[in-house]
Design a protein around this motif. Structure first.
Motif, PDB file in Angstrom:
ATOM      1  N   PHE A 160       0.856  -1.191   0.000  1.00  0.00           N
ATOM      2  CA  PHE A 160       0.000   0.000   0.000  1.00  0.00           C
ATOM      3  C   PHE A 160       0.893   1.242   0.000  1.00  0.00           C
ATOM      4  CE2 PHE A 160      -2.039  -3.428   2.198  1.00  0.00           C
ATOM      5  CZ  PHE A 160      -3.361  -3.395   1.833  1.00  0.00           C
ATOM      6  N   ARG A 161       0.420   2.299  -0.653  1.00  0.00           N
ATOM      7  CA  ARG A 161       1.100   3.598  -0.553  1.00  0.00           C
ATOM      8  C   ARG A 161       0.433   4.394   0.544  1.00  0.00           C
ATOM      9  NH1 ARG A 161       0.072   8.610  -2.537  1.00  0.00           N
ATOM     10  NH2 ARG A 161      -1.530   7.844  -3.978  1.00  0.00           N
ATOM     11  N   THR A 162       1.248   4.878   1.491  1.00  0.00           N
ATOM     12  CA  THR A 162       0.700   5.657   2.608  1.00  0.00           C
ATOM     13  C   THR A 162       1.163   7.112   2.590  1.00  0.00           C
ATOM     14  OG1 THR A 162       2.542   4.968   4.041  1.00  0.00           O
ATOM     15  CG2 THR A 162       0.533   3.623   4.087  1.00  0.00           C
ATOM     16  N   ALA A 163       2.127   7.438   1.707  1.00  0.00           N
ATOM     17  CA  ALA A 163       2.611   8.825   1.627  1.00  0.00           C
ATOM     18  C   ALA A 163       3.141   9.080   0.216  1.00  0.00           C
ATOM     19  CB  ALA A 163       3.710   9.071   2.666  1.00  0.00           C
ATOM     20  N   GLY A 164       3.168  10.358  -0.190  1.00  0.00           N
ATOM     21  CA  GLY A 164       3.696  10.730  -1.493  1.00  0.00           C
ATOM     22  C   GLY A 164       2.615  10.862  -2.539  1.00  0.00           C
ATOM     23  N   THR A 165       3.050  11.285  -3.744  1.00  0.00           N
ATOM     24  CA  THR A 165       2.105  11.546  -4.826  1.00  0.00           C
ATOM     25  C   THR A 165       2.347  10.666  -6.047  1.00  0.00           C
ATOM     26  OG1 THR A 165       3.535  13.303  -5.690  1.00  0.00           O
ATOM     27  CG2 THR A 165       1.828  13.947  -4.103  1.00  0.00           C
ATOM     28  N   GLY A 166       3.227   9.688  -5.932  1.00  0.00           N
ATOM     29  CA  GLY A 166       3.540   8.833  -7.058  1.00  0.00           C
ATOM     30  C   GLY A 166       2.373   7.945  -7.443  1.00  0.00           C
ATOM     31  N   PRO A 169      -0.380   2.473  -5.865  1.00  0.00           N
ATOM     32  CA  PRO A 169      -1.777   2.454  -5.392  1.00  0.00           C
ATOM     33  C   PRO A 169      -1.877   2.584  -3.873  1.00  0.00           C
ATOM     34  CG  PRO A 169      -1.050   0.223  -5.837  1.00  0.00           C
ATOM     35  CD  PRO A 169       0.065   1.124  -6.297  1.00  0.00           C
ATOM     36  N   THR A 170      -2.981   3.189  -3.438  1.00  0.00           N
ATOM     37  CA  THR A 170      -3.268   3.238  -2.005  1.00  0.00           C
ATOM     38  C   THR A 170      -4.037   2.003  -1.559  1.00  0.00           C
ATOM     39  OG1 THR A 170      -5.276   4.512  -2.455  1.00  0.00           O
ATOM     40  CG2 THR A 170      -3.276   5.753  -1.953  1.00  0.00           C
ATOM     41  N   SER A 171      -4.600   1.266  -2.496  1.00  0.00           N
ATOM     42  CA  SER A 171      -5.257   0.001  -2.176  1.00  0.00           C
ATOM     43  C   SER A 171      -4.291  -1.143  -2.457  1.00  0.00           C
ATOM     44  CB  SER A 171      -6.528  -0.171  -3.005  1.00  0.00           C
ATOM     45  OG  SER A 171      -6.218  -0.137  -4.390  1.00  0.00           O
ATOM     46  N   SER A 264       5.987   6.275  -0.426  1.00  0.00           N
ATOM     47  CA  SER A 264       6.404   5.274   0.549  1.00  0.00           C
ATOM     48  C   SER A 264       5.148   4.576   1.063  1.00  0.00           C
ATOM     49  CB  SER A 264       7.175   5.900   1.716  1.00  0.00           C
ATOM     50  OG  SER A 264       6.357   6.818   2.425  1.00  0.00           O
ATOM     51  N   GLY A 265       5.365   3.447   1.720  1.00  0.00           N
ATOM     52  CA  GLY A 265       4.201   2.707   2.200  1.00  0.00           C
ATOM     53  C   GLY A 265       4.586   1.465   2.965  1.00  0.00           C
ATOM     54  N   THR A 266       3.676   0.522   2.997  1.00  0.00           N
ATOM     55  CA  THR A 266       3.863  -0.692   3.786  1.00  0.00           C
ATOM     56  C   THR A 266       3.611  -1.920   2.916  1.00  0.00           C
ATOM     57  OG1 THR A 266       1.540  -0.705   4.475  1.00  0.00           O
ATOM     58  CG2 THR A 266       3.105   0.447   5.900  1.00  0.00           C
ATOM     59  N   PHE A 267       4.133  -3.053   3.363  1.00  0.00           N
ATOM     60  CA  PHE A 267       3.785  -4.333   2.750  1.00  0.00           C
ATOM     61  C   PHE A 267       3.517  -5.338   3.876  1.00  0.00           C
ATOM     62  CE2 PHE A 267       8.426  -4.317   3.102  1.00  0.00           C
ATOM     63  CZ  PHE A 267       8.693  -5.521   3.738  1.00  0.00           C
ATOM     64  N   VAL A 268       2.720  -6.336   3.569  1.00  0.00           N
ATOM     65  CA  VAL A 268       2.347  -7.319   4.589  1.00  0.00           C
ATOM     66  C   VAL A 268       2.006  -8.645   3.910  1.00  0.00           C
ATOM     67  CG1 VAL A 268      -0.102  -6.655   4.585  1.00  0.00           C
ATOM     68  CG2 VAL A 268       0.880  -7.756   6.614  1.00  0.00           C
TER      69      VAL A 268
END
Length: 576
Positions: A160-166, A169-171, A264-268
């Motif tokens: 997921f993308r949690t910050a930035g404008t690139g 995807p946020t989903s 930037s973001g997270t993965f799980v």
């Protein structure tokens, strides 16, 4: 990074999780041969990989198997739990013994239409899967050869993308990982972005692994290149400490692409170690085992809810698991935990959950930290086995069940075909402070005979006294062959010791002169030993008149020339 890192803790990252099918069995067989390096340098063998549709919404793992004979097999295991099976014709090699565009299809095997083409060089190098179609969607697969020296584990997850404008995807979209090797392995990734799957070489790494109870936690890092932008990631890989993949594996962390809009973001991963549960840690959920079974499991994630307080040994201080057992015939049963990796305890019960009756229990057996209980099982009776640990110990256990001839049973009243045995039975030490009197009745017309196949008492402290009759008032037998009783004091007298000692009955036979033998065994307040074991044999040949043959005082066996005269007197009495 993901979940299916089912495998093993620091040693065997190579078993994947899927439903049990005919094809799975063939894959398992190939993995067994892989362990012997038979397919390492051949196009034959097992290939593992990562799967995703090009829209990044459907993901899973892939196993392709090529065996020396027969059709090729492939499995796509989706993160949703679905399993799609594919088959190919037998591989036809090219002129240089390579496999080229071998087509696999799910036609006739699955409701989902899936196909792929597989190619690999003759030595198993550079495998490639192309023309992947899944439910009419274009898809991609990252594949590698599963080697005995570098086993693979495929792990699925999302990012997921949690910050930035690139444009990330946020989903959630596919972020799959494949670990390569044993211990501090490397990682390859499969990342979806903008309708394209980006497969990276194995440039990720794992390090700083620390075991913490049942789980091990490692640091992981890696990088990818998407549209010329560097994407770096780091996180934590947590997995259970079981080589047979009975537990869990999870990966999570963060990623960063600063040159792509500061994204930037997270993965799980798709599963987590907090999903672990042990169902048979309560009596009502006990798992059935049978004669000849050897099952492996772990108690690390079990509870001790409802555990019995004691059965010969305390059983409620550590987590434990339950099994049930039944046999259609009466037979001797030995259940043990040999091969377990922690200090185990074992309880055996009859009855039912809530009203259990102790049959036998054990902590340490045969000078090991493993446990063993032997008992005689009645036909069509349910028994419960409880596996737990000493103190608070837990870990991976083996539970082994063996069946055979009936075991000697501690009993004070004995007759033909039974066993003179101490209260510890045939496999355990006798207890302290014993004062047991055995009455052996050979029946009318018979003599009682004991042959000691085991005699091992604490020397000069624990004793056996034998009387030639039906009470301790009968004549005491003080010598058998060249063995004689020890007389330490009036209260410390009898046969004692072990082996070929002068006061031991090991290997000796004692026979009554009449119908009865009386045996008294005493032990002191400290130290015990394996004890004694002697089958009760009945020797026929005496006159069947209870008024004349109840004790040795009224009958003499035919062992000397004077016996016929004695017999003649007895016959005369009968005639009168």
């Amino acid at each position: 990074m993901y979940k299916l890192l089912l495998l093993v803790l620091l040693a065997s990252f190579a078993i994947s999780c899927s439903q049990d099918t005919f094809e799975d069995q063939k894959v398992d067989d190939s993995n067994t041969r892989l362990a012997d390096d038979q397919f390492d340098d051949s196009y034959l063998g097992v290939y593992k990989g990562l799967f995703s549709t090009n829209d990044g919404l459907t993901r899973g793992t892939v196993v392709v198997t090529l065996t020396p004979s027969g059709e090729g097999l492939a499995q796509i295991s989706l993160s949703s739990g679905e399993l799609i099976e594919l088959k190919s014709s037998q591989a036809k090699l090219t002129a240089d013994n390579a496999v080229s565009n071998l087509r696999f299809s799910s036609e006739g095997l699955s409701s989902i239409n899936a196909s792929l083409e597989f190619s690999v060089e003759s030595d198993g190098i550079n495998p490639m899967i192309s023309a992947v179609s899944f439910d009419n969607k274009q898809s991609g697969i990252l594949i590698a050869k599963n080697l005995s020296r570098a086993p693979l584990v495929a792990i699925t997850g999302t990012y997921f993308r949690t910050a930035g404008t690139g444009g990330f995807p946020t989903s959630g979209r596919t972020w799959n990982v494949m670990s390569i090797g044993i211990g501090n392995q490397t990682y390859a990734t499969q990342i979806w972005f903008g309708g394209t799957l980006y497969n990276t070489p194995p440039n990720g790494s794992q390090s700083n692994c620390v075991a913490n109870g049942a789980l091990t936690t490692c640091d992981i890092t890696g990088s990818a290149n998407i549209l010329g932008n560097a994407v770096t990631w780091s996180g934590v890989h947590t997995y259970d400490n079981f080589e047979d993949n009975l537990g869990c594996s999870e990966v999570s962390g963060t990623w960063s692409a600063p040159s792509y809009g500061g994204s930037s973001g997270t993965f799980v991963s798709d599963s987590a170690c907090d999903d672990i549960s042990t169902t048979n840690d309560v009596c009502e959920n006990a798992i059935a085992v049978a004669c000849g079974d050897s099952v492996e499991g772990f108690t690390n994630f079990a509870t001790n809810t409802g555990a019995p307080a004691t059965c010969v040994t305390s059983l409620n201080t550590a987590p434990g698991v339950w099994y049930t057992f039944s046999t259609p015939t009466v037979q001797g049963v030995t259940v043990d935990t040999a091969g377990s990796d922690f200090d185990t305890k074992l309880g055996v019960f009859s009855g039912s959950c809530g009203t259990l009756v102790c049959v036998g229990g054990n902590d340490d057996a045969n000078s090991t930290l493993q446990s063993s209980v032997s008992f005689n099982a009645l036909a069509n009776t349910t028994y419960y086995f409880y596996v737990t640990g000493f103190g608070t110990a837990s870990g991976t256990y083996n539970l082994n069940v063996a069946c055979g001839a009936l075991f000697p049973v501690f009993d004070l009243n004995l007759t033909c075909g039974e066993f003179l045995v101490d209260n510890g039975g045939a496999s355990s030490n006798y207890s302290n402070n014993r004062n047991d009197t055995y009455m052996i009745d050979a029946g009318e017309g018979n003599n009682a005979s004991l042959t000691f196949t085991q005699f091992n008492l604490e020397n000069t402290w624990d004793f056996m006294r034998i009387y030639d009759g039906n009470s301790t008032g009968s004549s005491e037998i003080t010598m058998v062959g060249d063995r004689m009783i020890a007389v330490i004091s009036p209260s410390r007298t009898g046969f004692t010791g072990t082996g070929i000692g002068a006061n031991s009955l090991a290997g000796q036979t004692v026979t009554s002169s009449g119908r009865y033998l009386t045996v008294v065994f005493t032990s002191d307040t400290s130290f015990t030993a394996p004890g004694f074991l002697a089958p009760v044999a009945c020797v026929a040949g005496r006159m069947a008149d209870p008024s004349l043959q109840q004790t040795s005082e009224t009958f003499m066996p035919q062992t000397s020339p004077s016996v016929p005269k004695v017999m003649e007197r007895e016959v005369t009495k009968l005639e009168k």
